[in-house]
Design an enzyme around this catalytic site. Structure first.
Site, PDB file in Angstrom:
ATOM      1  N   ARG A 112       0.821  -1.207   0.000  1.00 27.44           N
ATOM      2  CA  ARG A 112       0.000   0.000   0.000  1.00 27.44           C
ATOM      3  C   ARG A 112       0.856   1.258   0.000  1.00 27.44           C
ATOM      4  O   ARG A 112       0.556   2.221  -0.711  1.00 27.44           O
ATOM      5  CB  ARG A 112      -0.946   0.005   1.205  1.00 27.44           C
ATOM      6  N   GLU A 127     -15.824   6.843   5.651  1.00 29.09           N
ATOM      7  CA  GLU A 127     -14.907   6.245   6.624  1.00 29.09           C
ATOM      8  C   GLU A 127     -14.789   7.161   7.831  1.00 29.09           C
ATOM      9  O   GLU A 127     -15.354   8.260   7.862  1.00 29.09           O
ATOM     10  CB  GLU A 127     -13.525   6.045   6.004  1.00 29.09           C
ATOM     11  N   LYS A 150      -2.398   7.142   1.403  1.00 30.75           N
ATOM     12  CA  LYS A 150      -2.103   7.293   2.836  1.00 30.75           C
ATOM     13  C   LYS A 150      -0.959   8.294   2.981  1.00 30.75           C
ATOM     14  O   LYS A 150       0.193   7.938   3.241  1.00 30.75           O
ATOM     15  CB  LYS A 150      -1.755   5.955   3.470  1.00 30.75           C
TER      16      LYS A 150
END
Length: 386
Positions: free
Chosen positions: A141, A268, A235
């Site tokens: 990721r 989220e 991220k």
């Protein structure tokens, strides 16, 4: 305000010979050009004959204003004091090319583009009983995030993996967390990273005892604008909206805020995904990952949930759009993430979820996740050689 300035024996470029020291102030100093010769500059050590003069500022007061000039040893000692009580066990920095176990040396250059422009990405892997949990999924990721953020890799994937494992090994930590960053690197303070010398990799090991808390919590709908989808799936270190959302929730006496996207679908939390149990407690649904962060814990939970289908506790597991109305009417709601694992939600805004108590599916999923962390397959557990 009274200030201290350094006056050199030789003339300072930019000052009139007739200018008296009593009239010098910081505004005057800001107009002095830097010179590599006899111009205004601060040496590491004051030259012989150098004087420290108090000069009048534009806002005089009865108090003296003094910023100390510290030696290298003094800086290190102050950094050690600032880190007392914090369990920072080891840090890797590609800038220095190695690992340190001295908390005072665990620093990042101020001109790193990640520091002053937010041009960096990060990820975290848990250390459980001497194993790194889901390291490879987290590593995939962060590399994907770095590509989207146009940050070239300093090392190839396998080298990064070895560096991370070795950093944990040197730390001696058996239960904690490993956080690591890929940055555009140090260079200058411009907007573009074109002058950055080379990208950087940082990693730090933090001692942490995981407290498993399955007590139900309250959440609120966040009023902080959600990140654009192109950034929400990366991220990155740009966590200002996340921090503001969390602060807003805490000010309202809630555990976390829940973001809703522009189409009215549940997105989220500030640093966790959400999931719901619907249709009489028989169906687990989770919002799509298209416009939100692809949570490693959330995705692993979806895989583990298939065991509950086999046992008959669930009929199906789905990833789909979920409206706020449907979410608030769910039989169960839960938060999922490496920081919370699986945490039941019993109230959203003023509405209770289900019967207002922790549900059986959230508990069963937490038990499966904990067992997976303790004795899961090699694909999710990487042994650290100490």
């Amino acid at each position: 305000m009274t200030s201290l300035i350094v006056c050199f024996p030789k003339p300072i470029a930019g000052f009139s010979p007739g200018l008296g020291v009593d009239t010098w102030n910081l505004r005057s100093l800001s107009q002095v050009p830097y010179s590599s010769g006899d111009g205004f500059r601060f040496p590491r050590r004051l030259a012989r004959g150098t004087r420290i003069l108090k000069c009048s500022g534009s806002h005089s007061s009865s108090h003296s204003w003094n910023v100390p000039v510290l030696s290298n040893n003094e800086v290190v000692e102050k950094l050690k004091l600032a880190r007392e009580g914090r369990e920072f066990l080891a840090m890797y920095s590609s800038v220095v090319g190695g690992i340190t176990t001295d908390p005072a040396a665990m620093v990042i250059p101020l001109d790193d583009h990640m520091v002053h422009r937010g041009h960096g990405v990060f990820d975290t892997a848990m250390i459980i009983n001497g194993y790194l949990y889901e390291l490879d999924h987290h590593l995939d990721r962060i590399i994907r995030s770095a590509s989207m953020a146009k940050i070239p890799l300093r090392f190839d994937r396998e080298t990064i993996r070895r560096i991370l494992i070795q950093t944990v090994s040197v730390s001696g930590c058996r239960d904690g967390s490993l956080r690591y960053w890929l940055s555009a690197g140090p260079g200058d303070f411009n907007l573009s990273p074109s002058q950055c010398l080379e990208p950087a990799l940082y990693a730090i090991v933090i001692q942490k005892d995981f407290t498993i808390n399955s007590t139900g919590v309250k959440v609120v709908t966040s009023s902080i604008p959600i990140k654009p989808s192109v950034f929400a799936t990366v991220k990155s270190v740009n966590y200002l909206p996340n921090a503001l959302s969390q602060m807003e929730a805490e000010a309202k006496g809630a555990y976390a805020g829940i973001w809703v996207d522009n189409d009215g679908f549940i997105a989220e939390g500030p640093n966790m995904n959400v999931a719901f149990v619907v249709n009489g407690g028989k169906e687990l649904v989770m919002p799509r990952f298209d416009n939100v962060l692809s949570g490693c814990t959330a995705k692993r939970t979806l895989t583990l949930a298939e065991q509950l289908v086999s046992k008959g506790m669930l009929k199906s597991v789905k990833v789909m759009d979920v409206t706020v109305q449907d979410g608030k009417k769910a039989d169960e709601m839960m938060l999922l993430g490496s920081g919370v694992l699986i945490r039941p939600v019993i109230q959203w805004d003023e509405q209770f979820i289900g019967d207002g108590k922790e549900g059986p599916i959230a508990k069963a999923l937490l038990d499966l996740l904990l067992e997976d962390m303790r004795s899961g397959p090699p694909s999710v557990r990487v042994l650290v050689p100490y």
